[in-house]
Design a protein around this motif. Sequence first.
Motif, PDB file in Angstrom:
ATOM      1  N   LYS A   1      -7.529  -8.408  -3.335  1.00 14.80           N
ATOM      2  CA  LYS A   1      -7.259  -9.007  -2.230  1.00 14.80           C
ATOM      3  C   LYS A   1      -5.688  -9.135  -2.373  1.00 14.80           C
ATOM      4  O   LYS A   1      -5.278  -9.515  -3.380  1.00 14.80           O
TER       5      LYS A   1
ATOM      6  N   GLN B   1       0.821  -1.186  -0.051  1.00 16.30           N
ATOM      7  CA  GLN B   1       0.036   0.044   0.019  1.00 16.30           C
ATOM      8  C   GLN B   1       0.918   1.184   0.073  1.00 16.30           C
ATOM      9  O   GLN B   1       0.654   2.255  -0.853  1.00 16.30           O
TER      10      GLN B   1
ATOM     11  N   ILE C   1      -6.567   1.664  -1.106  1.00 16.22           N
ATOM     12  CA  ILE C   1      -7.344   1.420   0.007  1.00 16.22           C
ATOM     13  C   ILE C   1      -8.804   1.181  -0.088  1.00 16.22           C
ATOM     14  O   ILE C   1      -9.634   0.428   0.320  1.00 16.22           O
ATOM     15  N   SER C   2      -9.332   2.123  -0.888  1.00 15.63           N
ATOM     16  CA  SER C   2     -10.567   2.153  -1.198  1.00 15.63           C
ATOM     17  C   SER C   2     -11.184   0.497  -1.940  1.00 15.63           C
ATOM     18  O   SER C   2     -12.083   0.187  -1.764  1.00 15.63           O
ATOM     19  N   HIS C   3     -10.047   0.165  -2.748  1.00 22.65           N
ATOM     20  CA  HIS C   3     -10.574  -0.972  -3.398  1.00 22.65           C
ATOM     21  C   HIS C   3     -10.282  -2.083  -2.531  1.00 22.65           C
ATOM     22  O   HIS C   3     -10.988  -3.040  -2.514  1.00 22.65           O
ATOM     23  N   LEU C   4      -9.495  -2.084  -1.593  1.00 18.53           N
ATOM     24  CA  LEU C   4      -9.658  -3.099  -0.490  1.00 18.53           C
ATOM     25  C   LEU C   4     -10.689  -3.177   0.375  1.00 18.53           C
ATOM     26  O   LEU C   4     -11.084  -4.073   0.771  1.00 18.53           O
ATOM     27  N   ARG C   5     -11.205  -2.231   0.726  1.00 19.97           N
ATOM     28  CA  ARG C   5     -12.400  -1.969   1.362  1.00 19.97           C
ATOM     29  C   ARG C   5     -13.679  -2.497   0.791  1.00 19.97           C
ATOM     30  O   ARG C   5     -14.390  -3.004   1.341  1.00 19.97           O
ATOM     31  N   LYS C   6     -13.794  -2.261  -0.631  1.00 24.79           N
ATOM     32  CA  LYS C   6     -14.768  -2.663  -1.394  1.00 24.79           C
ATOM     33  C   LYS C   6     -14.593  -4.283  -1.791  1.00 24.79           C
ATOM     34  O   LYS C   6     -15.582  -4.760  -2.501  1.00 24.79           O
ATOM     35  N   GLY C   7     -13.496  -4.769  -1.355  1.00 25.08           N
ATOM     36  CA  GLY C   7     -13.276  -6.136  -1.780  1.00 25.08           C
ATOM     37  C   GLY C   7     -13.182  -6.322  -3.127  1.00 25.08           C
ATOM     38  O   GLY C   7     -13.063  -7.567  -3.577  1.00 25.08           O
TER      39      GLY C   7
END
Length: 469
Positions: free
Chosen positions: A263, A243, A254-260
């Motif tokens: 991975k 990151q 980070i936003s892509h990690l939160r939205k799943g």
Amino acid sequence: DPLGSWTIIVKAKDINQNSGVSLPVNVTITKSDLFVDAMVTYNSKGVPNTSFSTGDTVFPYFRIKYSGSSGTFLTTGQYLVSVKNPSGATMANLTAVYDANRIGFYTPTGYSVSAFDPGGAWTIVIDAYSLNDGFGNTGPNFDASVRMDVVTSPLGYLPFVIGGAVALLGGILVLKRYDTSLEGFEHLEQMIGGPIPRGSSLLLVGDPGSGKTVLSYELLHDELEVGRPCALLSYDAFPEDVQGRMSEFGWDIISHLRKGRLKIIDCYSGLAGQGEGALRDPSDLTELNIQVTSFITKAKNAPVTLILDSLTPIFNGVEAKQAINFLQTVGAKVKKTGGLFILTASRGAIPEDSIAKIKSIVDGVIELTLVRSGRKGVRYLSVLKMERRRIASETVSFEIARERGLVFRVSRFGILRAKLLQLKIKPGQPSEKQAPSAVTPAKAEGKHVDEKGKEGKTPDVSSKGAGTR
């Protein structure tokens, strides 16, 4: 055999004593003339040249052709070639033999120009009727020769040499200063011949520090930006380091990690002894295969992008055959979804035979090199292969810039030439109608858009929408 008119008659007879005779066919046997074709002189570097100096070696080359409509070439025999000085005196007789690689007769020894040889116009001569193919065909009908110049005193040319060198160095400095343009990541797409084909695997191989990981991160960010589910098998960095590294280039994940949508499968913590991470044993390819399969299943048959950075720990932990079988299995699963499987490998860290095997099973190979000179290093990139694409064979230098990623150093004249080729100028067409309305045409998936659309408007197709650049 005598020359002249011959007659061919076919007689036939079978086991039942049936027999027959054909009508006669007349043919004419004539003599063919041999003549010398494509007679040139080569220097010691194998380059055609007509000017030689003291210490240079002259290698005559020629082909022998038959006269007549067939125009076939002679490929056997040995023939003498004379080297004559400006006064016509023979300085050497060289033997020419047939060289299949050069498709002609070549003198392997050559003639070395000595300090005692006079300067001026020399000739390489094949005497008339000195050629004979062994079947009575001879030639040439007259002496065949080619001129070469011997320069024995280069001091007279010294002022011109100095002036030319100064002009050349000045031109090189100007070109280096003004013939360089910094192009963005889109230039890689031009080298590939379009977006990376969907449903394919890509190997990024190169020297340590050449930019393989940065390139894989940039490709990952582009895939995330167009909404595709992605997974990163991180063998060289902790997830938080991934990151941080990507944020340095302005690539927020980070936003892509939160939205799943992204991975990160942590395979590095187990190697570094900092906990188990996502895998208890990073060399357990069965468990890793299960996690990849689970990720693909959760994507619900959507095209996924899987990046493995890097292959070195895998090949250090298991046998090469097992590792390659794993890559083939995972690659088949990813490609079946219409996605991308991107691998990174460091040259020297993996056996060369394994690298060669991986190159043969992937669809695309991009090679990155790092050339060091003192404390400075220059990075280069070349596309070795890409299935379903016509790639550029050039090797381009690039830099890794903050907030931009890979930035390519491209010749301005090369860009201008490419744009001129896109104009497709027609005779008699007014010049104001020849300029396209866009500087660089966009490329759609699997196609090249070279000019205006059907209604005279330039297509506005986003590169990211068309596929990973």
